[in-house]
Design an enzyme around this catalytic site. Structure first.
Site, PDB file in Angstrom:
ATOM      1  N   CYS A 135       0.858  -1.185   0.000  1.00  0.00           N
ATOM      2  CA  CYS A 135       0.000   0.000   0.000  1.00  0.00           C
ATOM      3  C   CYS A 135       0.890   1.229   0.000  1.00  0.00           C
ATOM      4  CB  CYS A 135      -0.883  -0.011   1.244  1.00  0.00           C
ATOM      5  SG  CYS A 135      -1.956   1.431   1.390  1.00  0.00           S
ATOM      6  N   GLU A 178      -8.856  -0.721  -2.582  1.00  0.00           N
ATOM      7  CA  GLU A 178      -9.171   0.716  -2.659  1.00  0.00           C
ATOM      8  C   GLU A 178     -10.526   1.021  -2.015  1.00  0.00           C
ATOM      9  OE1 GLU A 178      -6.744   2.513  -3.298  1.00  0.00           O
ATOM     10  OE2 GLU A 178      -5.513   0.932  -4.180  1.00  0.00           O
TER      11      GLU A 178
HETATM   12 NI    NI Z   1      -3.516   1.243  -0.220  1.00  0.00          NI
END
Ligand code: NI
Length: 223
Positions: A135, A178
């Site tokens: 991420c 997301e």
């Molecule tokens: Ni992320």
């Protein structure tokens, strides 16, 4: 909202978005936004649904800024909270891995640029698949997450058109990652923490299309 006049959280998110756009414009056409890191409260907040807080041109400018920021990172998805904005929009784009075996095992074709507005997902089948992911808001780390292989995605695109489709494989993983951001969830919340490893050095076990050796030597289950 009443009579089209934003109130409360809508005013705050609009003002914040306009400040981001002003800062980006002042820095030039190709500027990017700073990506906030885990520990920032905005990553743990539920994003405000997009409901016309921005005009069409303003939304297009925000999405362009998010896309440039995602490309520069580089990453394959970016949610608005990651640039500090608690608004339920995300951008996705994945060139895919260069290695055809990895692309096949991970079901990871190239994913053309797309926009998710107010997305939600539900499993379209019970199967889950385990792969390493990372991420942009948790830099230098990666971990294995068992994700639904196939999800039913609803919401809107960047033009307001309704989304109602089934997404499979790695694109489904990106959609889940997301969309989770917009609910204040990070991938680490769903990860096998025994799999946690750095991204900066080669791990002390072979990189594989599926993390079979990592699961064995580190001691975590694979879906
Ligand atoms: Ni992320």
């Amino acid at each position: 909202m009443t009579d089209g006049v934003p109130a409360g959280a809508d005013v705050a998110v609009r003002d914040q978005a306009l400040r981001l756009l002003e800062a980006a414009a002042a820095a030039g056409d190709r500027s990017i936004a700073p990506i906030v890191q885990a520990g920032h409260p905005v990553l743990r907040a539920r994003a405000v649904p997009f409901d016309g807080q921005l005009g069409a041109e303003e939304l297009a400018a925000l999405l362009a800024l998010m896309r440039r920021t995602m490309h520069a990172a580089p990453g394959v998805g970016l949610a608005a909270p990651q640039i500090g904005l608690p608004l339920a929009v995300a951008v996705l784009e994945d060139p895919g891995p260069g290695d055809p075996e990895i692309a096949m095992v991970r079901e990871r074709p190239a994913l053309p640029y797309r926009v998710l507005v107010n997305p939600s997902y539900a499993p379209a089948e019970d199967d889950r698949v385990s792969f390493y992911e990372g991420c942009l808001s948790v830099v230098c780390w990666q971990a294995v997450v068992a994700r639904y292989r196939q999800v039913h995605l609803t919401g809107q695109d960047g033009t307001g058109a309704a989304l109602d489709e089934v997404v499979t494989g790695w694109p489904a993983r990106i959609v889940q990652h997301e969309t989770d951001h917009l609910g204040g969830t990070l991938y680490l919340d769903r990860a096998e923490l025994r799999s946690l490893t750095t991204t900066d050095d080669a791990p002390p076990w072979p990189a594989e299309p599926r993390p079979v050796t990592a699961a064995h030597v580190l001691g975590f289950p694979l879906a």
